[in-house]
Scaffold this active site. Structure first.
Site, PDB file in Angstrom:
ATOM      1  N   ASN A   1       0.855  -1.185   0.000  1.00  0.00           N
ATOM      2  CA  ASN A   1       0.000   0.000   0.000  1.00  0.00           C
ATOM      3  C   ASN A   1       0.889   1.232   0.000  1.00  0.00           C
ATOM      4  OD1 ASN A   1      -2.371  -1.558   0.173  1.00  0.00           O
ATOM      5  ND2 ASN A   1      -2.164  -1.702   2.389  1.00  0.00           N
TER       6      ASN A   1
ATOM      7  N   VAL B   1       0.468   2.974   8.280  1.00  0.00           N
ATOM      8  CA  VAL B   1       1.749   3.043   8.987  1.00  0.00           C
ATOM      9  C   VAL B   1       2.802   3.515   7.997  1.00  0.00           C
ATOM     10  CG1 VAL B   1       3.505   1.766  10.274  1.00  0.00           C
ATOM     11  CG2 VAL B   1       1.087   1.166  10.549  1.00  0.00           C
TER      12      VAL B   1
ATOM     13  N   HIS C   1       6.076  -1.750   3.963  1.00  0.00           N
ATOM     14  CA  HIS C   1       5.929  -3.150   4.319  1.00  0.00           C
ATOM     15  C   HIS C   1       5.112  -3.858   3.252  1.00  0.00           C
ATOM     16  CE1 HIS C   1       2.530  -0.980   6.057  1.00  0.00           C
ATOM     17  NE2 HIS C   1       1.830  -2.094   5.980  1.00  0.00           N
TER      18      HIS C   1
ATOM     19  N   HIS D   1       2.364  -6.942   2.417  1.00  0.00           N
ATOM     20  CA  HIS D   1       1.356  -7.862   2.925  1.00  0.00           C
ATOM     21  C   HIS D   1       1.479  -9.147   2.128  1.00  0.00           C
ATOM     22  CE1 HIS D   1      -1.118  -4.908   5.228  1.00  0.00           C
ATOM     23  NE2 HIS D   1      -0.510  -4.073   4.396  1.00  0.00           N
TER      24      HIS D   1
END
Length: 116
Positions: free
Chosen positions: A86, A95, A99, A101
């Protein structure tokens, strides 16, 4: 101020760690959107994909390789998995620490978006 992911990396917050090495950590998502939902987080703080620089190219590729390792460890490598990043508020980023997913363990429709 540290992000929740930095606090997990620094062991200030607990997490269910699946994999860790000198460059990244993989944890189970506390709000899964699929039967299997892990987060792969680089230890280098990059706010989001659009903030990555040319020098981050190797790390970004490395995270994808680790995603396949984690998928195998979680038993979803053979049946299939999805990797999502994202980038920004409209994409569901909550956040500001890049990162990935990792979703799987069931047939995935497009409803499996992943936030965080």
């Amino acid at each position: 101020m540290k992000t929740i992911f930095r606090r997990i990396i620094d062991r200030e917050l607990p997490a269910d760690v699946i994999y860790e090495d000198e460059r990244c950590i993989a944890i189970h998502d506390i709000h899964p959107v699929a039967k299997v939902h892990a987060l792969l987080i680089p230890k280098k703080e990059i706010p989001r994909l659009s903030s990555a620089e040319a020098g981050d190219q190797e790390l970004l590729g490395y995270l994808l390789v680790v995603a396949t390792t984690v998928a195998a460890k979680l038993g979803i490598a053979e049946t299939g998995f999805r990797v999502i990043i994202n980038n920004g508020k409209d994409a569901g980023e909550s956040v500001p620490h890049l990162h990935l997913h990792l979703l799987g363990g069931e047939p995935l429709g497009w409803k499996h978006g992943g936030s965080n």
